[in-house]
Design an enzyme around this catalytic site. Structure first.
Site, short mmCIF file in Angstrom:
data_model
loop_
_atom_site.label_atom_id
_atom_site.label_comp_id
_atom_site.label_asym_id
_atom_site.label_seq_id
_atom_site.Cartn_x
_atom_site.Cartn_y
_atom_site.Cartn_z
N ASP A 1 27.90 -1.57 14.89
CA ASP A 1 26.66 -1.83 15.64
C ASP A 1 26.96 -2.02 17.12
OD1 ASP A 1 25.35 -1.88 13.17
OD2 ASP A 1 25.53 -4.05 12.99
N ARG B 1 35.29 7.03 10.15
CA ARG B 1 36.22 8.00 9.55
C ARG B 1 35.82 8.35 8.12
NH1 ARG B 1 40.90 7.65 6.54
NH2 ARG B 1 42.32 9.42 6.76
#
Length: 490
Positions: free
Chosen positions: A275, A206
């Protein structure tokens, strides 16, 4: 709902080419013991430390933990941290690494000091160079990547802005991948998303999304509008915005936006969650999943990752438990298949100091009387084991026309009950042998028995256990239900 098991199996046949910034992650865990007299800072009494392969290396580890193969290209320095990363990657069976060494830069290293009790990061110290790789090193990276492209099912760029993914490296990789018809997933760091032009999917968080679009990114409309701008600018097929506990939003070029809420979880450490998301997206898309299935898998993976300490990897088994409904998993988790499984579960419960209860029966057609008995039995203990008569045992006890349901069906119905923690089949007419093996703290039967009639009461009481008789619900029996179902015929 997609077929998780089929998708999971397909994931093991995929190969992902991952290129990005490799780093050594170190976590130093301890307890805050006092405030330092030299400065207004907490003093951590160190208890333990761990070293992980971080950054793009953590993406590679997550790809491998899902059962897929990873071809990995990264950059290290000529130092101790670089040597540790080389050694660590060499031990990963499903990771094939091609590391480029740059003697002129240090291997990126991050050391985090973490409060063990509160799972709070107190301080992070970084050793790094964020200068883009030189022209000579760029060429070495490109030369390492291009021969691997034909072997890959999908390409993943993990950009941490540490100098590996320069504009030239990014351009060469994306253009070469597109010529071969390979999709490219990008976990971007640069606010200039145009440098990733031609990628299939961009996955900013975001904060990164807000910086790239110069918007607040706090409403569905602002995210949808910003994603459309990015897709036009970067010529990509979709944009995924990760929003921490608020979940994720994927906006495709064609079709409606897909929004999934964050799953409830106790957050221990957010390190490496991005990740994990990138890895799951790449592997699931390579395996043939659509946007919706990939997004839900990635969202579940993020919930698993943040519930662990450090830059943790997520396995297919953990994803399965997070995604599939509890009732779907109940049978395989609760029905004991081997004596070793029973021993292992009992050992784990004993180690935790849990009070183990035991009851038994045929449970041919589950009725309210059974439910009341099992619920009352569970109230006497921390974990309840149900001994279930095998089909042959039921036939000997109840007659040739019983059981109505086979042992697997009866076990699966019991497994769906919250009160039941474990189900063990026994072939004998009585559960005495099983009770002797389990050694429950409490042996439970219905109050229609006397203590002396309860099989195994002598065994349990001999080692200090107790026998409990619980109230039953009158007017319910399997035999009467079977008779009524057969029109009153005995």
């Amino acid at each position: 709902m997609f077929d998780f098991d089929a998708l999971s199996e397909a994931m093991t046949r995929q190969t992902v080419l991952c290129i990005g910034d490799l780093m050594l992650d170190e976590f130093v865990y301890g307890e805050v013991s006092r405030i330092s007299p030299e400065a207004p800072a907490a003093v951590i009494a160190v208890q333990r430390s761990e070293t992980d392969i971080g950054g793009a290396g953590n993406v590679a580890r997550n790809i491998a933990s899902l059962g897929a193969r990873c071809l990995f290209v990264g950059l290290v320095g000529e130092d101790d941290a670089g040597a540790k990363l080389k050694a660590g990657l060499a031990q990963e069976r499903l990771i094939e690494s091609a590391l480029v060494c740059d003697p002129g830069r240090p291997t990126t290293r991050k050391v985090r000091f973490v409060s063990e009790h509160f799972s709070t990061h107190m301080l992070r110290a970084d050793w790094e160079s964020v200068v883009p790789a030189s022209a000579a090193i760029e060429q070495k990276l490109i030369d390492a990547v291009l021969p691997l492209l034909p072997r890959a099912d999908i390409v993943l760029l993990s950009d941490y802005a540490k100098g590996t993914l320069t504009a030239r490296v990014i351009r060469q990789v994306i253009d070469a991948a597109r010529k071969l018809g390979k999709r490219v997933i990008v976990d971007p760091k640069s606010a200039n998303l145009a440098i990733y032009r031609g990628a299939t999917l961009l996955k900013p968080n975001r904060k990164e999304f807000a910086e790239a679009t110069r918007s607040r990114a706090d409403t569905d409309k602002s995210i949808d509008d910003g994603a459309q701008e990015i897709m036009q600018l970067a010529d990509c097929d979709a944009v995924l915005v990760t929003q921490s506990e608020r979940g994720m939003t994927l906006v495709p070029r064609n079709g409606e936006a897909i929004r999934v809420p964050g799953l409830p979880v106790r957050v221990r450490d957010v390190s490496g969650a991005g990740d994990t998301v990138a890895a799951v997206l790449a592997v699931t898309l390579a395996a043939g999943a659509d946007w919706d299935a990939s997004l839900r898998m990635a969202n579940a993976a993020a919930a698993v990752a943040v519930s662990k300490q450090g830059a943790a990897v997520v396995t297919s088994a953990e994803l399965r438990r997070k995604i599939l409904p509890h009732a779907f998993l109940a049978a395989e988790e609760k029905i004991v298949a081997t004596p070793d499984e029973l021993d292992a579960q009992l050992q784990a419960w004993r180690k935790q100091g849990l009070r183990v209860g035991f009851t038994n029966g045929c449970f041919d057609i589950l009725h309210p009387g059974h439910v009341k008995l099992l619920t009352a039995a569970r109230a006497t203990c921390d974990r309840l084991i149900v001994g279930l008569n095998s089909d042959a045992s039921v036939k000997r006890l109840k007659g040739a026309d019983r059981p109505v349901q086979d042992e697997r069906a009866r076990a699966e119905v019991l497994a769906a009950l919250e009160a039941v923690d474990l189900i063990v089949l026994f072939a004998e007419d009585t559960p005495l042998k099983l009770i002797t093996k389990v050694k429950p703290n409490v042996l439970v039967k219905g109050a229609d028995y006397t203590r002396e009639q309860v099989v195994g009461h002598e065994v349990v009481e001999a080692y200090g256990g107790e026998v409990r008789l619980v109230e039953i619900l009158a007017g319910h029996s399997t035999t009467s239900l079977v008779d009524r179902a057969r029109g009153g015929r005995v």
